[in-house]
Scaffold this motif. Sequence first.
Motif, mmCIF file in Angstrom:
data_model
loop_
_atom_site.group_PDB
_atom_site.id
_atom_site.type_symbol
_atom_site.label_atom_id
_atom_site.label_comp_id
_atom_site.label_asym_id
_atom_site.label_seq_id
_atom_site.Cartn_x
_atom_site.Cartn_y
_atom_site.Cartn_z
ATOM 1 N N GLN A 170 0.873 -1.179 0.003
ATOM 2 C CA GLN A 170 -0.107 -0.032 -0.149
ATOM 3 C C GLN A 170 0.765 1.218 -0.053
ATOM 4 N N ASP A 171 0.708 1.827 -1.240
ATOM 5 C CA ASP A 171 1.610 3.432 -1.240
ATOM 6 C C ASP A 171 0.527 4.642 -1.240
ATOM 7 N N GLY A 172 0.187 5.101 -0.147
ATOM 8 C CA GLY A 172 -1.010 5.946 -0.384
ATOM 9 C C GLY A 172 -2.251 5.505 -1.099
ATOM 10 N N ASP A 173 -2.698 5.886 -1.813
ATOM 11 C CA ASP A 173 -4.002 5.347 -2.165
ATOM 12 C C ASP A 173 -3.961 4.054 -3.414
ATOM 13 N N LEU A 174 -2.629 3.707 -3.531
ATOM 14 C CA LEU A 174 -2.337 2.722 -4.483
ATOM 15 C C LEU A 174 -2.413 1.269 -3.857
ATOM 16 N N THR A 175 -2.906 0.322 -3.915
ATOM 17 C CA THR A 175 -2.833 -0.867 -3.339
ATOM 18 C C THR A 175 -2.258 -1.968 -4.657
ATOM 19 N N LEU A 176 -1.312 -2.564 -4.365
ATOM 20 C CA LEU A 176 -0.801 -3.455 -5.565
ATOM 21 C C LEU A 176 0.021 -4.943 -5.102
ATOM 22 N N PHE A 177 -0.469 -5.644 -5.975
ATOM 23 C CA PHE A 177 0.150 -7.096 -5.701
ATOM 24 C C PHE A 177 0.821 -7.592 -6.881
ATOM 25 N N GLU A 178 1.392 -8.981 -6.745
ATOM 26 C CA GLU A 178 2.401 -9.521 -7.757
ATOM 27 C C GLU A 178 3.770 -8.933 -7.512
ATOM 28 N N SER A 179 4.469 -9.532 -7.109
ATOM 29 C CA SER A 179 5.983 -9.065 -6.585
ATOM 30 C C SER A 179 6.688 -8.316 -7.806
ATOM 31 N N ARG A 180 6.719 -9.079 -8.979
ATOM 32 C CA ARG A 180 7.505 -8.498 -10.148
ATOM 33 C C ARG A 180 6.963 -7.115 -10.435
ATOM 34 N N ALA A 181 5.688 -7.104 -10.652
ATOM 35 C CA ALA A 181 4.922 -5.590 -10.678
ATOM 36 C C ALA A 181 5.292 -4.533 -9.780
ATOM 37 N N ILE A 182 5.393 -5.160 -8.589
ATOM 38 C CA ILE A 182 5.697 -4.394 -7.467
ATOM 39 C C ILE A 182 7.190 -3.634 -7.547
ATOM 40 N N LEU A 183 7.980 -4.622 -8.173
ATOM 41 C CA LEU A 183 9.437 -4.352 -8.178
ATOM 42 C C LEU A 183 9.605 -3.291 -9.128
ATOM 43 N N ARG A 184 9.039 -3.308 -10.332
ATOM 44 C CA ARG A 184 9.023 -2.260 -11.389
ATOM 45 C C ARG A 184 8.615 -1.096 -11.027
ATOM 46 N N TYR A 185 7.270 -1.159 -10.483
ATOM 47 C CA TYR A 185 6.820 0.093 -9.768
ATOM 48 C C TYR A 185 7.752 0.990 -8.835
ATOM 49 N N LEU A 186 8.289 0.203 -8.199
ATOM 50 C CA LEU A 186 9.219 0.893 -7.118
ATOM 51 C C LEU A 186 10.392 1.414 -7.760
ATOM 52 N N ALA A 187 11.062 0.635 -8.558
ATOM 53 C CA ALA A 187 12.258 0.948 -9.262
ATOM 54 C C ALA A 187 11.975 2.131 -10.203
ATOM 55 N N LYS A 188 10.882 2.169 -10.692
ATOM 56 C CA LYS A 188 10.339 3.471 -11.498
ATOM 57 C C LYS A 188 9.958 4.635 -10.799
ATOM 58 N N LYS A 189 9.203 4.497 -9.668
ATOM 59 C CA LYS A 189 8.946 5.739 -8.995
ATOM 60 C C LYS A 189 10.009 6.312 -8.289
ATOM 61 N N PHE A 190 10.950 5.459 -7.735
ATOM 62 C CA PHE A 190 12.273 5.920 -7.037
ATOM 63 C C PHE A 190 13.459 5.900 -7.646
#
Length: 216
Positions: A59-79
Amino acid sequence: MAVIKVHGFHASTATVMVLCCLNEKQVEYELVLVDLPAGAHKQPQYLALNPFGVVPTIQDGDLTLFESRAILRYLAKKFKGQGTDLLGSTLSEEALVDQWCEVEGQSFNPAISSIVSQILVVPMRGGSTDEAVVEMNIEKLGKVLDIYEERLSKSKYLAGDFFSLADLQHLPFTHYLVNACGKGDLITSRKHVNAWWEDISSRPTWKKVAENMKFN
Protein backbone atom coordinates in the motif's frame (compact mmCIF):
# COMPACT_ATOMS: atom_id res chain seq x y z
CA MET A 1 5.85 11.09 2.37
CA ALA A 2 3.76 8.20 3.69
CA VAL A 3 5.62 5.04 4.60
CA ILE A 4 4.97 2.16 2.19
CA LYS A 5 3.23 -0.75 3.87
CA VAL A 6 4.32 -4.22 2.78
CA HIS A 7 1.87 -6.93 3.76
CA GLY A 8 3.93 -10.10 3.71
CA PHE A 9 5.78 -12.87 5.49
CA HIS A 10 9.49 -12.90 6.33
CA ALA A 11 10.10 -16.37 4.84
CA SER A 12 8.22 -15.63 1.61
CA THR A 13 10.54 -15.37 -1.38
CA ALA A 14 8.26 -12.84 -3.07
CA THR A 15 8.06 -10.70 0.07
CA VAL A 16 11.81 -10.53 0.70
CA MET A 17 12.41 -9.73 -2.97
CA VAL A 18 10.25 -6.61 -2.53
CA LEU A 19 11.92 -5.71 0.78
CA CYS A 20 15.36 -5.98 -0.82
CA CYS A 21 14.24 -3.68 -3.61
CA LEU A 22 12.99 -1.13 -1.08
CA ASN A 23 16.34 -1.32 0.69
CA GLU A 24 18.18 -0.79 -2.60
CA LYS A 25 16.02 2.26 -3.32
CA GLN A 26 16.51 3.58 0.24
CA VAL A 27 12.76 3.79 0.77
CA GLU A 28 11.22 3.67 4.23
CA TYR A 29 8.66 0.91 4.70
CA GLU A 30 6.65 -0.96 7.29
CA LEU A 31 6.37 -4.75 7.13
CA VAL A 32 2.86 -5.78 8.15
CA LEU A 33 3.08 -9.47 9.05
CA VAL A 34 0.63 -11.77 7.30
CA ASP A 35 0.76 -15.01 9.30
CA LEU A 36 0.82 -17.57 6.49
CA PRO A 37 1.07 -20.65 8.77
CA ALA A 38 -2.10 -19.46 10.53
CA GLY A 39 -3.88 -18.90 7.20
CA ALA A 40 -4.16 -15.12 7.59
CA HIS A 41 -3.68 -14.68 3.83
CA LYS A 42 -7.02 -16.44 3.21
CA GLN A 43 -9.03 -14.34 5.65
CA PRO A 44 -11.48 -11.63 4.45
CA GLN A 45 -9.36 -8.78 5.82
CA TYR A 46 -6.40 -9.73 3.63
CA LEU A 47 -8.47 -10.87 0.64
CA ALA A 48 -9.90 -7.35 0.52
CA LEU A 49 -6.37 -6.20 -0.36
CA ASN A 50 -5.38 -9.14 -2.55
CA PRO A 51 -8.20 -11.36 -3.86
CA PHE A 52 -5.70 -14.08 -4.81
CA GLY A 53 -4.70 -14.54 -1.17
CA VAL A 54 -0.95 -14.52 -1.68
CA VAL A 55 1.84 -12.26 -0.43
CA PRO A 56 3.10 -9.63 -0.75
CA THR A 57 0.74 -6.72 -1.25
CA ILE A 58 1.90 -3.14 -0.87
CA GLN A 59 0.00 0.00 0.00
CA ASP A 60 1.53 3.25 -1.18
CA GLY A 61 -0.88 6.04 -0.37
CA ASP A 62 -4.05 5.32 -2.34
CA LEU A 63 -2.40 2.60 -4.41
CA THR A 64 -2.76 -1.06 -3.47
CA LEU A 65 -0.58 -3.33 -5.59
CA PHE A 66 0.11 -7.06 -5.66
CA GLU A 67 2.28 -9.44 -7.74
CA SER A 68 5.90 -9.11 -6.64
CA ARG A 69 7.49 -8.49 -10.04
CA ALA A 70 4.97 -5.75 -10.82
CA ILE A 71 5.74 -4.22 -7.42
CA LEU A 72 9.48 -4.30 -8.17
CA ARG A 73 9.06 -2.42 -11.42
CA TYR A 74 6.75 0.12 -9.82
CA LEU A 75 9.24 0.82 -7.03
CA ALA A 76 12.22 0.95 -9.40
CA LYS A 77 10.40 3.46 -11.61
CA LYS A 78 8.86 5.61 -8.88
CA PHE A 79 12.15 5.97 -7.00
CA LYS A 80 14.45 5.95 -10.02
CA GLY A 81 16.25 9.05 -8.81
CA GLN A 82 17.38 7.59 -5.49
CA GLY A 83 19.32 4.60 -4.29
CA THR A 84 20.46 1.97 -6.79
CA ASP A 85 19.27 2.38 -10.38
CA LEU A 86 17.78 -1.06 -10.96
CA LEU A 87 16.46 -0.46 -14.48
CA GLY A 88 19.46 0.68 -16.51
CA SER A 89 20.26 4.17 -17.77
CA THR A 90 19.69 3.70 -21.52
CA LEU A 91 16.97 2.09 -23.63
CA SER A 92 19.32 -0.77 -24.51
CA GLU A 93 20.19 -1.39 -20.85
CA GLU A 94 16.52 -1.31 -19.90
CA ALA A 95 15.76 -3.84 -22.64
CA LEU A 96 18.46 -6.19 -21.34
CA VAL A 97 17.13 -5.86 -17.78
CA ASP A 98 13.65 -6.73 -19.06
CA GLN A 99 15.03 -9.67 -21.03
CA TRP A 100 16.82 -11.25 -18.07
CA CYS A 101 13.91 -10.55 -15.75
CA GLU A 102 11.80 -12.56 -18.18
CA VAL A 103 14.39 -15.34 -18.19
CA GLU A 104 14.24 -15.46 -14.39
CA GLY A 105 10.46 -15.66 -14.38
CA GLN A 106 10.01 -18.09 -17.27
CA SER A 107 13.07 -20.36 -17.18
CA PHE A 108 14.90 -20.06 -13.84
CA ASN A 109 12.02 -19.73 -11.39
CA PRO A 110 9.87 -22.73 -12.42
CA ALA A 111 12.77 -25.14 -11.94
CA ILE A 112 14.31 -23.71 -8.78
CA SER A 113 10.96 -23.13 -7.07
CA SER A 114 10.02 -26.78 -7.67
CA ILE A 115 13.30 -27.96 -6.13
CA VAL A 116 12.93 -25.73 -3.07
CA SER A 117 9.28 -26.66 -2.64
CA GLN A 118 9.97 -30.39 -2.76
CA ILE A 119 12.98 -30.34 -0.44
CA LEU A 120 11.94 -27.64 2.01
CA VAL A 121 8.22 -26.88 1.91
CA VAL A 122 6.56 -30.24 1.26
CA PRO A 123 8.17 -31.97 4.29
CA MET A 124 7.26 -29.00 6.51
CA ARG A 125 3.63 -29.62 5.55
CA GLY A 126 3.84 -33.29 6.46
CA GLY A 127 4.51 -34.65 2.97
CA SER A 128 7.41 -36.51 1.41
CA THR A 129 9.88 -35.13 -1.10
CA ASP A 130 9.37 -36.49 -4.60
CA GLU A 131 12.95 -37.21 -5.60
CA ALA A 132 12.00 -37.74 -9.25
CA VAL A 133 10.60 -34.22 -9.40
CA VAL A 134 13.73 -32.87 -7.72
CA GLU A 135 16.06 -34.60 -10.17
CA MET A 136 14.02 -33.54 -13.19
CA ASN A 137 14.15 -29.90 -12.12
CA ILE A 138 17.82 -30.06 -11.18
CA GLU A 139 18.46 -31.06 -14.79
CA LYS A 140 16.31 -28.18 -16.04
CA LEU A 141 17.96 -25.67 -13.73
CA GLY A 142 21.42 -26.91 -14.69
CA LYS A 143 20.73 -26.13 -18.34
CA VAL A 144 19.60 -22.62 -17.43
CA LEU A 145 22.66 -22.09 -15.24
CA ASP A 146 24.92 -23.24 -18.08
CA ILE A 147 23.52 -20.37 -20.14
CA TYR A 148 24.08 -18.03 -17.19
CA GLU A 149 27.67 -19.25 -16.93
CA GLU A 150 28.31 -18.25 -20.53
CA ARG A 151 26.59 -14.90 -20.07
CA LEU A 152 28.42 -14.10 -16.84
CA SER A 153 31.76 -14.91 -18.41
CA LYS A 154 31.22 -11.76 -20.48
CA SER A 155 29.56 -9.39 -18.01
CA LYS A 156 29.60 -8.93 -14.25
CA TYR A 157 25.83 -9.05 -13.93
CA LEU A 158 23.09 -10.50 -16.10
CA ALA A 159 22.06 -7.30 -17.86
CA GLY A 160 25.56 -5.86 -18.06
CA ASP A 161 28.12 -4.41 -15.67
CA PHE A 162 25.49 -2.99 -13.31
CA PHE A 163 23.31 -4.62 -10.62
CA SER A 164 19.66 -4.58 -11.62
CA LEU A 165 16.26 -6.14 -11.04
CA ALA A 166 17.45 -8.98 -13.27
CA ASP A 167 19.92 -9.99 -10.56
CA LEU A 168 17.77 -9.06 -7.57
CA GLN A 169 14.94 -11.35 -8.66
CA HIS A 170 17.26 -14.37 -8.31
CA LEU A 171 18.17 -13.76 -4.68
CA PRO A 172 15.40 -15.40 -2.60
CA PHE A 173 15.10 -18.82 -4.21
CA THR A 174 18.86 -19.14 -4.75
CA HIS A 175 19.32 -18.33 -1.06
CA TYR A 176 17.13 -21.29 -0.11
CA LEU A 177 18.72 -23.55 -2.72
CA VAL A 178 22.22 -22.87 -1.36
CA ASN A 179 21.55 -22.48 2.35
CA ALA A 180 18.61 -24.76 3.11
CA CYS A 181 18.32 -27.40 0.39
CA GLY A 182 21.85 -28.77 0.16
CA LYS A 183 22.07 -28.03 -3.56
CA GLY A 184 24.70 -25.31 -3.48
CA ASP A 185 26.88 -27.28 -5.88
CA LEU A 186 24.59 -26.16 -8.69
CA ILE A 187 26.02 -22.69 -8.07
CA THR A 188 29.54 -23.37 -6.84
CA SER A 189 30.39 -25.77 -9.67
CA ARG A 190 30.06 -22.92 -12.17
CA LYS A 191 32.89 -20.41 -11.79
CA HIS A 192 31.17 -17.30 -13.12
CA VAL A 193 27.75 -18.10 -11.66
CA ASN A 194 29.39 -18.62 -8.27
CA ALA A 195 31.26 -15.31 -8.45
CA TRP A 196 28.01 -13.57 -9.39
CA TRP A 197 26.13 -15.24 -6.54
CA GLU A 198 28.80 -14.35 -3.98
CA ASP A 199 28.64 -10.76 -5.20
CA ILE A 200 24.88 -10.24 -5.16
CA SER A 201 24.22 -12.24 -1.98
CA SER A 202 26.77 -10.16 -0.06
CA ARG A 203 24.93 -6.88 -0.69
CA PRO A 204 23.92 -5.31 2.66
CA THR A 205 20.45 -4.62 1.28
CA TRP A 206 19.95 -8.36 0.77
CA LYS A 207 21.65 -9.55 3.96
CA LYS A 208 19.33 -7.30 5.96
CA VAL A 209 16.29 -9.33 4.88
CA ALA A 210 17.96 -12.73 4.37
CA GLU A 211 18.78 -13.06 8.07
CA ASN A 212 15.04 -13.20 8.82
CA MET A 213 14.16 -15.83 6.23
CA LYS A 214 12.99 -18.47 8.68
CA PHE A 215 9.74 -20.40 8.68
CA ASN A 216 9.13 -20.07 12.40
